[in-house]
Design a protein around this motif. Structure first.
Motif, PDB file in Angstrom:
ATOM      1  N   LEU A  62       0.812  -1.218   0.000  1.00 12.45           N
ATOM      2  CA  LEU A  62       0.000   0.000   0.000  1.00 12.45           C
ATOM      3  C   LEU A  62       0.849   1.273   0.000  1.00 12.45           C
ATOM      4  N   GLN A  63       2.107   1.169   0.369  1.00 11.96           N
ATOM      5  CA  GLN A  63       2.987   2.337   0.307  1.00 11.96           C
ATOM      6  C   GLN A  63       3.199   2.792  -1.130  1.00 11.96           C
ATOM      7  N   TYR A  64       3.086   1.864  -2.084  1.00 12.47           N
ATOM      8  CA  TYR A  64       3.325   2.191  -3.485  1.00 12.47           C
ATOM      9  C   TYR A  64       2.052   2.579  -4.229  1.00 12.47           C
ATOM     10  N   ALA A  65       0.918   2.491  -3.596  1.00 14.72           N
ATOM     11  CA  ALA A  65      -0.348   2.784  -4.267  1.00 14.72           C
ATOM     12  C   ALA A  65      -0.451   4.234  -4.744  1.00 14.72           C
ATOM     13  N   PRO A  66      -0.088   5.250  -3.945  1.00 16.87           N
ATOM     14  CA  PRO A  66      -0.229   6.624  -4.439  1.00 16.87           C
ATOM     15  C   PRO A  66       0.635   6.911  -5.659  1.00 16.87           C
ATOM     16  N   ILE A  67       1.881   6.464  -5.657  1.00 19.05           N
ATOM     17  CA  ILE A  67       2.749   6.744  -6.800  1.00 19.05           C
ATOM     18  C   ILE A  67       2.291   5.962  -8.024  1.00 19.05           C
ATOM     19  N   ALA A  68       1.761   4.770  -7.820  1.00 22.37           N
ATOM     20  CA  ALA A  68       1.256   3.988  -8.952  1.00 22.37           C
ATOM     21  C   ALA A  68       0.029   4.658  -9.564  1.00 22.37           C
ATOM     22  N   ALA A  69      -0.866   5.153  -8.724  1.00 20.92           N
ATOM     23  CA  ALA A  69      -2.060   5.833  -9.229  1.00 20.92           C
ATOM     24  C   ALA A  69      -1.689   7.127  -9.945  1.00 20.92           C
ATOM     25  N   LEU A  70      -0.769   7.882  -9.372  1.00 22.66           N
ATOM     26  CA  LEU A  70      -0.331   9.124  -9.990  1.00 22.66           C
ATOM     27  C   LEU A  70       0.327   8.858 -11.336  1.00 22.66           C
ATOM     28  N   SER A  71       1.160   7.837 -11.396  1.00 16.16           N
ATOM     29  CA  SER A  71       1.818   7.481 -12.654  1.00 16.16           C
ATOM     30  C   SER A  71       0.802   7.056 -13.703  1.00 16.16           C
ATOM     31  N   ALA A  72      -0.202   6.320 -13.289  1.00 15.03           N
ATOM     32  CA  ALA A  72      -1.213   5.848 -14.230  1.00 15.03           C
ATOM     33  C   ALA A  72      -2.032   6.993 -14.814  1.00 15.03           C
ATOM     34  N   VAL A  73      -2.129   8.100 -14.098  1.00 13.81           N
ATOM     35  CA  VAL A  73      -2.900   9.241 -14.584  1.00 13.81           C
ATOM     36  C   VAL A  73      -2.016  10.231 -15.340  1.00 13.81           C
ATOM     37  N   VAL A  74      -0.844  10.545 -14.790  1.00 12.06           N
ATOM     38  CA  VAL A  74      -0.012  11.619 -15.333  1.00 12.06           C
ATOM     39  C   VAL A  74       0.765  11.185 -16.571  1.00 12.06           C
ATOM     40  N   ILE A  75       1.416  10.048 -16.541  1.00 15.20           N
ATOM     41  CA  ILE A  75       2.296   9.653 -17.651  1.00 15.20           C
ATOM     42  C   ILE A  75       1.544   9.550 -18.979  1.00 15.20           C
ATOM     43  N   PRO A  76       0.387   8.894 -19.049  1.00 14.35           N
ATOM     44  CA  PRO A  76      -0.312   8.889 -20.335  1.00 14.35           C
ATOM     45  C   PRO A  76      -0.712  10.288 -20.810  1.00 14.35           C
ATOM     46  N   GLU A  77      -1.035  11.167 -19.870  1.00 12.93           N
ATOM     47  CA  GLU A  77      -1.410  12.530 -20.250  1.00 12.93           C
ATOM     48  C   GLU A  77      -0.227  13.286 -20.836  1.00 12.93           C
ATOM     49  N   LEU A 132       0.732   7.932 -29.091  1.00 13.05           N
ATOM     50  CA  LEU A 132       1.964   8.551 -28.606  1.00 13.05           C
ATOM     51  C   LEU A 132       2.280   9.783 -29.440  1.00 13.05           C
ATOM     52  N   ILE A 133       2.787  10.806 -28.778  1.00 16.58           N
ATOM     53  CA  ILE A 133       3.131  12.010 -29.526  1.00 16.58           C
ATOM     54  C   ILE A 133       4.328  11.700 -30.424  1.00 16.58           C
ATOM     55  N   SER A 134       4.343  12.302 -31.592  1.00 22.72           N
ATOM     56  CA  SER A 134       5.380  11.985 -32.571  1.00 22.72           C
ATOM     57  C   SER A 134       6.342  13.135 -32.800  1.00 22.72           C
ATOM     58  N   THR A 135       6.188  14.218 -32.084  1.00 23.42           N
ATOM     59  CA  THR A 135       7.057  15.368 -32.258  1.00 23.42           C
ATOM     60  C   THR A 135       7.550  15.857 -30.905  1.00 23.42           C
ATOM     61  N   LEU A 136       8.687  16.505 -30.918  1.00 22.23           N
ATOM     62  CA  LEU A 136       9.205  17.078 -29.677  1.00 22.23           C
ATOM     63  C   LEU A 136       8.658  18.474 -29.420  1.00 22.23           C
ATOM     64  N   GLN A 137       7.825  18.966 -30.310  1.00 22.06           N
ATOM     65  CA  GLN A 137       7.211  20.280 -30.121  1.00 22.06           C
ATOM     66  C   GLN A 137       5.908  20.128 -29.348  1.00 22.06           C
ATOM     67  N   ASP A 138       6.040  19.654 -28.140  1.00 21.62           N
ATOM     68  CA  ASP A 138       4.903  19.485 -27.245  1.00 21.62           C
ATOM     69  C   ASP A 138       5.293  20.062 -25.901  1.00 21.62           C
ATOM     70  N   ALA A 188       9.475  17.592 -17.742  1.00 20.35           N
ATOM     71  CA  ALA A 188      10.908  17.443 -17.468  1.00 20.35           C
ATOM     72  C   ALA A 188      11.380  18.476 -16.457  1.00 20.35           C
ATOM     73  N   VAL A 189      10.956  19.713 -16.623  1.00 17.91           N
ATOM     74  CA  VAL A 189      11.336  20.765 -15.673  1.00 17.91           C
ATOM     75  C   VAL A 189      10.708  20.491 -14.310  1.00 17.91           C
ATOM     76  N   GLY A 190       9.449  20.085 -14.296  1.00 14.19           N
ATOM     77  CA  GLY A 190       8.791  19.770 -13.026  1.00 14.19           C
ATOM     78  C   GLY A 190       9.488  18.646 -12.285  1.00 14.19           C
ATOM     79  N   ALA A 191       9.856  17.592 -12.994  1.00 17.24           N
ATOM     80  CA  ALA A 191      10.555  16.467 -12.358  1.00 17.24           C
ATOM     81  C   ALA A 191      11.916  16.903 -11.839  1.00 17.24           C
TER      82      ALA A 191
END
Length: 111
Positions: free
Chosen positions: A43-58, A66-72, A79-82
């Motif tokens: 259960l310690q990994y549940a929040p990061i797993a849920a966040l990853s499941a929502v944020v990464i696809p977005e 999948l986006i095909s250009t770097l102009q996004d 990258a800056v946020g991380a």
């Protein structure tokens, strides 16, 4: 009422009862109990797993592909946020600097 209405009502009442029972299960029991160690650790990994499941696809997908250009702007803002989060460990600065990168790229350049 016709039979469809009665069936719908029965399903709604059954789901409501199941929701109350499952949510109150821990409060109904008088005995004190604990989750097993493996479940607590999982259960310690549940929040990061849920966040990853929502944020990464977005961040990496647009309209189901999948986006095909770097102009996004999302790529650079993520990258800056991380980087800011791992450098400062401050969520507010992460959001502010990520948005400071995203907004000019998205609104100004149309990325």
């Amino acid at each position: 009422m016709n039979s469809t209405d009665l069936w719908t009502l029965a399903v709604i009442l059954g789901l409501a009862a199941m929701t109350v029972v499952t949510r109150c299960f821990f409060l109904i029991s008088n005995a004190e109990w604990q989750l097993p160690h493996w479940a607590q650790r999982g259960l310690q990994y549940a929040p990061i797993a849920a966040l990853s499941a929502v944020v990464i696809p977005e961040v990496v997908m647009q309209q189901g592909e999948l986006i095909s250009t770097l102009q996004d702007a999302r790529l650079y803002a993520a990258a800056v946020g991380a980087a800011v989060y791992f450098w400062r460990r401050d969520v507010l600065q992460t959001i502010l600097l990520g948005m400071a990168v995203y907004l000019p790229l998205h609104l100004g350049w149309g990325w």
